[in-house]
Design an enzyme around this catalytic site. Structure first.
Site, PDB file in Angstrom:
ATOM      1  N   GLU A 220      -5.315  -4.806  10.809  1.00 27.13           N
ATOM      2  CA  GLU A 220      -4.303  -3.771  10.991  1.00 27.13           C
ATOM      3  C   GLU A 220      -4.569  -3.001  12.283  1.00 27.13           C
ATOM      4  O   GLU A 220      -5.359  -2.049  12.288  1.00 27.13           O
ATOM      5  CB  GLU A 220      -4.328  -2.799   9.812  1.00 27.13           C
TER       6      GLU A 220
ATOM      7  N   GLU B  33      -6.853   4.755   8.027  1.00 22.60           N
ATOM      8  CA  GLU B  33      -6.641   6.183   7.725  1.00 22.60           C
ATOM      9  C   GLU B  33      -7.880   6.791   7.069  1.00 22.60           C
ATOM     10  O   GLU B  33      -8.187   7.968   7.257  1.00 22.60           O
ATOM     11  CB  GLU B  33      -5.396   6.338   6.829  1.00 22.60           C
TER      12      GLU B  33
ATOM     13  N   GLY C 297       2.660   2.339  10.807  1.00 27.35           N
ATOM     14  CA  GLY C 297       3.614   3.420  10.607  1.00 27.35           C
ATOM     15  C   GLY C 297       4.318   3.845  11.886  1.00 27.35           C
ATOM     16  O   GLY C 297       4.951   4.894  11.933  1.00 27.35           O
TER      17      GLY C 297
ATOM     18  N   ASN D  70       0.868  -1.179   0.000  1.00 27.14           N
ATOM     19  CA  ASN D  70       0.000   0.000   0.000  1.00 27.14           C
ATOM     20  C   ASN D  70       0.907   1.232   0.000  1.00 27.14           C
ATOM     21  O   ASN D  70       1.502   1.556   1.022  1.00 27.14           O
ATOM     22  CB  ASN D  70      -0.884  -0.047   1.257  1.00 27.14           C
TER      23      ASN D  70
ATOM     24  N   HIS E  97      -9.543   1.232   5.059  1.00 25.46           N
ATOM     25  CA  HIS E  97      -8.269   1.413   5.759  1.00 25.46           C
ATOM     26  C   HIS E  97      -8.488   2.359   6.945  1.00 25.46           C
ATOM     27  O   HIS E  97      -9.281   3.298   6.861  1.00 25.46           O
ATOM     28  CB  HIS E  97      -7.224   1.979   4.797  1.00 25.46           C
TER      29      HIS E  97
ATOM     30  N   LYS F 145       0.115   4.253  -0.267  1.00 27.23           N
ATOM     31  CA  LYS F 145      -0.543   5.439   0.316  1.00 27.23           C
ATOM     32  C   LYS F 145      -0.325   6.649  -0.599  1.00 27.23           C
ATOM     33  O   LYS F 145      -0.248   6.482  -1.807  1.00 27.23           O
ATOM     34  CB  LYS F 145      -0.045   5.658   1.749  1.00 27.23           C
TER      35      LYS F 145
ATOM     36  N   SER G 249       3.537  -2.020  10.299  1.00 24.59           N
ATOM     37  CA  SER G 249       5.000  -2.093  10.463  1.00 24.59           C
ATOM     38  C   SER G 249       5.582  -3.456  10.056  1.00 24.59           C
ATOM     39  O   SER G 249       6.499  -3.961  10.710  1.00 24.59           O
ATOM     40  CB  SER G 249       5.400  -1.724  11.888  1.00 24.59           C
TER      41      SER G 249
END
Ligand code: PGA
Length: 252
Positions: free
Chosen positions: A166, A96, A172, A9, A94, A11, A212
């Protein structure tokens, strides 16, 4: 046997030139045939990347989708447009997008259906925040996300589905869930899938871990019985790292 699936991904990173450079590096190598490989560049690079990976083992994925086919929806990208680009997988829900763009289980559910309805495979992301984990409600949160995101998905469509667990606190941050923690939640996710679609289907559905993931921890994660792959953010931006992740040693 579930076929492992490793997805990158990207992003909101890489312009067209950078995307081409990265994909050229990725297509220079042969990869083990027993695993699926997907990359999800930003929308602006999908066309260029799609051309370069045609006839390779690497499949094209998008990072988002809208659920209407066309019309007055300024700024949105429809399933037909993604199909037109040769997109085969779509990341849906996701964290985010849930966090920064107010996506809800209801809209995520519509997106899952839109992707499947156009013969693309949604990678449905679920996962709890740190506060939720510490408050011991992680399982409840993930269950709600699954029931909401998969509402009215038929058993037949369950075969056209990938899940990604996730935990938000691991995305991250460099802080990976231990492979045991990841496996525990993924096994729990499979138990919910079994309640929704029945045990046989639940055993078929692939569930990735994301947060991560790096060359250093992929082998350990993939050793776990319920983890069927990885959704990789940061490390998928470096060709060498992503290649090491794809080439993890089979060890189940
Ligand atoms: P990360 O991102 O690998 O950079 O933690 C994973 C993701 O958000 O899909």
């Amino acid at each position: 046997m579930r076929k492992p699936i490793l997805a990158g991904n990207w992003k909101m990173n890489n312009n067209i030139e950078e995307s081409i450079e990265l994909v050229k590096k990725l297509t220079r190598q042969e990869y083990p045939v027993d695993r699926d490989i997907v990359i999800c560049p930003p929308f602006t690079a999908l066309y260029a990347v799609g051309e370069l990976i045609e006839d390779t083992r690497i499949k094209l994925g998008a990072q988002n989708i809208f659920f209407e086919n066309k019309g007055a929806f300024t700024g949105e990208i429809s399933p037909l447009m993604l199909k037109d680009l040769g997109v085969e997988y779509v990341i849906v829900g996701h964290s985010e997008r849930r966090q920064f763009f107010n996506e809800t289980d209801e809209t995520i559910n519509l997106k899952v259906k839109a992707a499947q309805g156009h013969d693309m495979i949604p990678i449905l992301c679920v996962g709890e925040s740190l506060a939720q984990r510490e408050g011991q409600i992680a399982e409840n949160i993930v269950k709600q996300q699954l029931l909401g995101g998969l509402k009215d998905i038929s058993d037949a469509m369950a075969s056209k589905l990938v899940l990604a667990y996730e935990p938000i606190w691991a995305i991250g941050t460099g802080r990976t869930a231990t492979s045991q923690q990841a496996n525990e939640m993924i096994a729990y996710i499979r138990s919910i899938l079994s309640q929704i679609f029945g045990e046989d289907k639940a055993q078929e559905i692939r569930i990735q871990y994301g947060g991560s993931v790096k060359p250093e921890n992929i082998t350990d994660l993939m050793k776990q019985p319920d983890i069927d792959g990885a959704l990789v953010g940061g490390a998928s931006l470096q060709a060498e790292d992503f290649q090491k992740i794809i080439n993890y040693q089979e060890n189940k």
